[in-house]
Structure formats: C-alpha cells, structure tokens
Motif scaffolding. Structure first.
Motif, short mmCIF file in Angstrom:
data_model
loop_
_atom_site.label_atom_id
_atom_site.label_comp_id
_atom_site.label_asym_id
_atom_site.label_seq_id
_atom_site.Cartn_x
_atom_site.Cartn_y
_atom_site.Cartn_z
N PRO A 63 1.22 0.98 16.43
CA PRO A 63 0.59 1.75 17.49
C PRO A 63 -0.16 0.82 18.45
O PRO A 63 -0.63 -0.25 18.06
N TRP A 64 -0.29 1.23 19.72
CA TRP A 64 -1.03 0.46 20.70
C TRP A 64 -2.52 0.63 20.47
O TRP A 64 -3.00 1.72 20.17
N ILE A 65 -3.24 -0.47 20.65
CA ILE A 65 -4.69 -0.47 20.58
C ILE A 65 -5.22 -0.89 21.95
O ILE A 65 -4.82 -1.93 22.48
N THR A 66 -6.08 -0.07 22.53
CA THR A 66 -6.69 -0.41 23.83
C THR A 66 -8.06 -1.03 23.59
O THR A 66 -8.90 -0.43 22.90
N THR A 67 -8.26 -2.22 24.13
CA THR A 67 -9.52 -2.96 23.96
C THR A 67 -10.23 -3.07 25.29
O THR A 67 -9.63 -3.50 26.28
N PRO A 68 -11.49 -2.69 25.39
CA PRO A 68 -12.22 -2.83 26.65
C PRO A 68 -12.27 -4.29 27.09
O PRO A 68 -12.45 -5.19 26.26
N VAL A 69 -12.10 -4.52 28.38
CA VAL A 69 -12.20 -5.87 28.93
C VAL A 69 -13.67 -6.16 29.19
O VAL A 69 -14.26 -5.65 30.15
N THR A 70 -14.27 -6.95 28.33
CA THR A 70 -15.70 -7.26 28.39
C THR A 70 -15.88 -8.74 28.70
O THR A 70 -14.93 -9.54 28.61
N PRO A 71 -17.10 -9.15 29.08
CA PRO A 71 -17.32 -10.57 29.39
C PRO A 71 -16.94 -11.51 28.25
O PRO A 71 -16.56 -12.66 28.52
N GLU A 72 -17.01 -11.04 27.02
CA GLU A 72 -16.66 -11.91 25.88
C GLU A 72 -15.18 -12.30 25.88
O GLU A 72 -14.79 -13.31 25.28
N LEU A 73 -14.35 -11.51 26.57
CA LEU A 73 -12.92 -11.78 26.60
C LEU A 73 -12.47 -12.51 27.86
O LEU A 73 -11.31 -12.90 27.96
N VAL A 74 -13.37 -12.65 28.84
CA VAL A 74 -13.00 -13.24 30.12
C VAL A 74 -13.70 -14.58 30.28
O VAL A 74 -14.93 -14.66 30.30
N HIS A 75 -12.92 -15.64 30.40
CA HIS A 75 -13.45 -17.00 30.55
C HIS A 75 -13.19 -17.49 31.97
O HIS A 75 -12.13 -17.23 32.54
N GLY A 76 -14.14 -18.23 32.53
CA GLY A 76 -13.96 -18.85 33.84
C GLY A 76 -14.48 -18.04 35.00
O GLY A 76 -14.46 -18.53 36.13
N ALA A 77 -14.93 -16.81 34.77
CA ALA A 77 -15.53 -16.00 35.83
C ALA A 77 -17.05 -16.07 35.72
O ALA A 77 -17.59 -16.19 34.62
N LEU A 78 -17.73 -15.97 36.85
CA LEU A 78 -19.20 -15.96 36.84
C LEU A 78 -19.76 -14.55 36.86
O LEU A 78 -20.95 -14.36 36.64
N GLU A 79 -18.91 -13.56 37.15
CA GLU A 79 -19.36 -12.17 37.09
C GLU A 79 -18.15 -11.28 36.84
O GLU A 79 -17.05 -11.53 37.35
N LEU A 80 -18.35 -10.24 36.04
CA LEU A 80 -17.35 -9.22 35.78
C LEU A 80 -17.95 -7.91 36.29
O LEU A 80 -18.79 -7.30 35.63
N ALA A 81 -17.54 -7.50 37.48
CA ALA A 81 -18.17 -6.36 38.14
C ALA A 81 -17.42 -5.07 37.83
O ALA A 81 -16.19 -5.01 37.97
#
Length: 405
Positions: free
Chosen positions: A6-24
């Motif tokens: 089954p598919w699992i949907t994971t929220p895109v949070t700052p812990e998963l995003v590298h190299g950005a200074l802000e996740l708006a």
C-alpha cells in the motif's frame, strides 16, 4: 506470493528537505526557498525568482521503499523570442549512487520578456514524478520481503525550475536521514553557480564538487543576483556552515552595477558581515571564470537574438573598453581588485583564501569548450569545473583541507 504494497503518504517537513533555507507553507503543500522570508522581502524580482528555484535542494530520507511518487507543481520559464526550455529534471540517488531521473510536465508558466523587462504568470496543474523498480532493501530485487537495512534516498529537485512540493508517497515508511557527520559547505555565486545550462541538478559544478568533497551543500548561487547585497551577506552570516565560499564578479559586470571605487569597499563589507557569524571558518573568495566578452569590455550584458531562428540565444557586452579609465568594471579589473582585497585582509584573517576562477575555466578550456551562449557553461564544463574545484579546494593544502566526511 507477491502482493502489492500500500502507498504511504509522508508529510514533507524540514527534516526531509536539505539545502533550503526556508520551507514555506502554500495552499496545497510547501515551497522550498534558498533565501529566508526577510531577505526575499528586500530582494528584487530576479533574485526572488532565483531563490525559488531549488538548486542544490533535495529530499533526503531513509526507507525500504521500492517505489516513490512525488507530486509537485513546477513553474516553467518561457522567454519571449527564445527557444523553448526543456522540463526540469529530478535526479534520484540511492545510497549515494545515481538511480533514476524524471520530469514533471505541466505546472505554472512564467513568461519573461527580457527586452521589455516584463513578467507574466500563467497558472497550471500539478504533476507527478515516479521512480519504480528500486532494488529491495533486502537485496533480493523486486518481489523481496522488504527485509534488510533501509537505504539512504535523495531526490534532487530541478535546479532551475521553481518546485512546489505537494505530496510524497512511498510503498514503505520514510524516516529522516540520521546525522552523517558531514560538514556543511555554504556557497554563493551567480547563475554559473546556480547551474546555468547544466542538464540536471546533480551535475551543476557545486553539486559535483560537494559530492567529491564529501560535504553537504547549501547552494546560494542565484542567477543574475550575486551583487554584494548586504541582506545576502546577513543571510550567510546567519546560516550554519563549516565551509564558506563566495564567487564574485560576473553579475556586477553583467548589470553594470558599480564602479571600481564602490566595488572594493562593497566586497570588504560583504566579507565583514559573513565573518560576524563565522569568525574562523575557512572562507574562500573565488574570482570570475573566463568570459571572453567581458574580460576587458565592461557591461551591461545584453541578449543577442540573431541566432534565435536556429534555436540559439546568446549574450554580448554593450560597454565600451575605453570606459575602464572612468572606473567601469571588467572581469580582469575585478580579479585584480579581489586579489588586493584578500591581501589586505590576510593579516587579520588567516582563514581567508583566494581562488582565481580561471583555474576552473580558462583560455585553453574556452578553446575546447566555448561557452554556448557566450556567458554560461554547459554540462561538460560544469563537470570540469566541479572536478577542478574539488581538487584545488577539498584536498590537503586546499582552502577546505582534507575530505570532510
């Protein structure tokens, strides 16, 4: 017997995003930016456009998944009178090795008229990039039972295409990457550092150099916007980093922004501000790579549409070489001034270094690999520059010393 997971949907949070200074947050998801909101408030339209293009930004996580889907809403750029641009690419890495590429069609369109200086935004639908058939974490290939250790997965976002992140789906749980003990390299430069004409995000020269140096990249290469803005220096001051570099020169000439009397103090002020937050970190000043149209001819740079019917857009220098006597800047003038500025500061700043950009791309390279539009390197040149930067800077005796992993 194989059963579909089954598919699992994971929220895109700052812990998963590298190299950005802000996740708006947006209405439908999140938008990665390479400048924080305060800096974007001071920036002009060009810089804000560049800051929204996620060069060096990647989703990074650990998982046993064999299939990944990422819903995004890209913003494509369309230049009036210029040939169409290809869709941005997403580069997939599994345990540090290339494992796939994809694109997302559709999305918003930003229509830019460089002659008139106008922008038109046209909304469009989201799309999905899919990566399937990833090897099972247990090493048994597709159809395995999902045992074994999870893998480290990175999805590098298109370096030159603004990318709103809407949903991440996988067929196994996702968790943030643990701290790998890598040093953070914070780099600022022009469109050449942004990625210019590189084919995909992982083959821009900073991405290639970071991979060879074993460091985590934060790329503040901002197309058309390496202009010594004080708020950009404050952003670098306030961004955690172990290794710092600034590539200065071509945009100051492109924009015909200042004269020699203002340039030197502006560089001093920019470096002073960075040092307020990073007093002892290795700090490397990189002068411009070779660009024949501006070596001895001042700016501004102007688009040359003469080859558009053949699918070519190039640039030309519109300044007059005689104006150097009045303080107009060329690349040779800037290299001399940067060398002087660094020499003045060395007595008080032993961790300051200088790299002549022509060591990355010089006259012999231009003869072999000329800049396709007279201003920006292609993929082959990005690769050469990344390899040379890593060899000059990340090795013993270089500004950033030994490998940092």
């Amino acid at each position: 017997m194989h059963t579909e997971k089954p598919w699992i949907t994971t929220p895109v949070t700052p812990e998963l995003v590298h190299g950005a200074l802000e996740l708006a947050p947006t209405e439908d998801g999140v938008m990665p930016y390479r400048l924080p909101a305060r800096a974007r408030r001071f920036a002009d339209g060009q810089m804000n456009m560049a800051a929204g293009q996620p060069s060096g930004v990647r989703l990074a996580f650990r998982t046993r998944a064999t299939a990944i889907e990422l819903d995004t809403r890209p913003t494509k750029r369309e230049y009036v009178g210029a040939p169409p641009r290809p869709d941005g690419r997403y580069d997939l890495f599994v345990d540090g090795r290339p494992a796939g590429q994809g694109s997302v069609s559709g999305g918003n369109t930003l229509v830019i008229d460089m002659t008139a200086g106008t922008f038109e935004h046209r909304p469009g639908p989201p799309g999905t990039v899919r990566f399937t058939g990833l090897p099972d974490a247990g090493g048994s290939g597709s159809g395995g039972d999902g045992g074994g250790s999870p893998r480290d997965v990175e999805i590098w976002l298109p370096h030159d295409e603004a990318t709103e992140l809407l949903a991440l789906r996988t067929d196994a749980p996702v968790e943030p990457l643990p701290d790998r003990g890598r040093k953070v390299w914070l780099h600022h430069g022009s469109s050449i550092s942004h990625g210019s004409n590189a084919e995909s995000p992982s083959v821009t020269w900073p991405a290639l150099a970071a991979a060879r140096g074993g460091v985590d990249l934060v790329n503040l290469g901002l197309g058309g916007s390496a202009l010594l803005d004080p708020f950009l220096a404050r952003t670098m001051r306030d961004t955690p980093a172990d290794l710092i570099s600034v590539k200065i020169g071509i945009n100051v000439v492109n924009a015909d922004l200042m004269r020699l009397r203002a340039f030197g103090p502006a560089v001093h002020g920019f470096l002073d501000t960075i040092r307020e937050g990073h007093p002892t970190a290795p700090l490397l000043v990189v002068s411009p790579i070779l660009c024949p149209i501006h070596e001895d001819t001042p700016g501004p740079s102007v688009p040359d549409f003469s080859g558009v019917e053949e699918g070519r857009l190039s640039f030309a220098a519109a300044g007059d070489p005689a104006e150097r006597a009045a303080g107009k800047l060329t690349l040779n003038v800037i290299r001399e001034e940067l060398a002087r500025v660094v020499e003045q500061r060395l007595a008080d700043d032993p961790n300051l270094h200088l790299l002549d950009g022509r060591e990355l791309y010089g006259e012999a390279d231009n003869a072999e690999l000329p800049l396709p539009d007279a201003l920006h390197p292609d993929t082959a040149t990005h690769r050469r520059m990344g390899e040379r930067f890593a060899a000059a800077v990340f090795t013993p005796g270089g500004a950033f010393g030994e490998r940092a992993d």
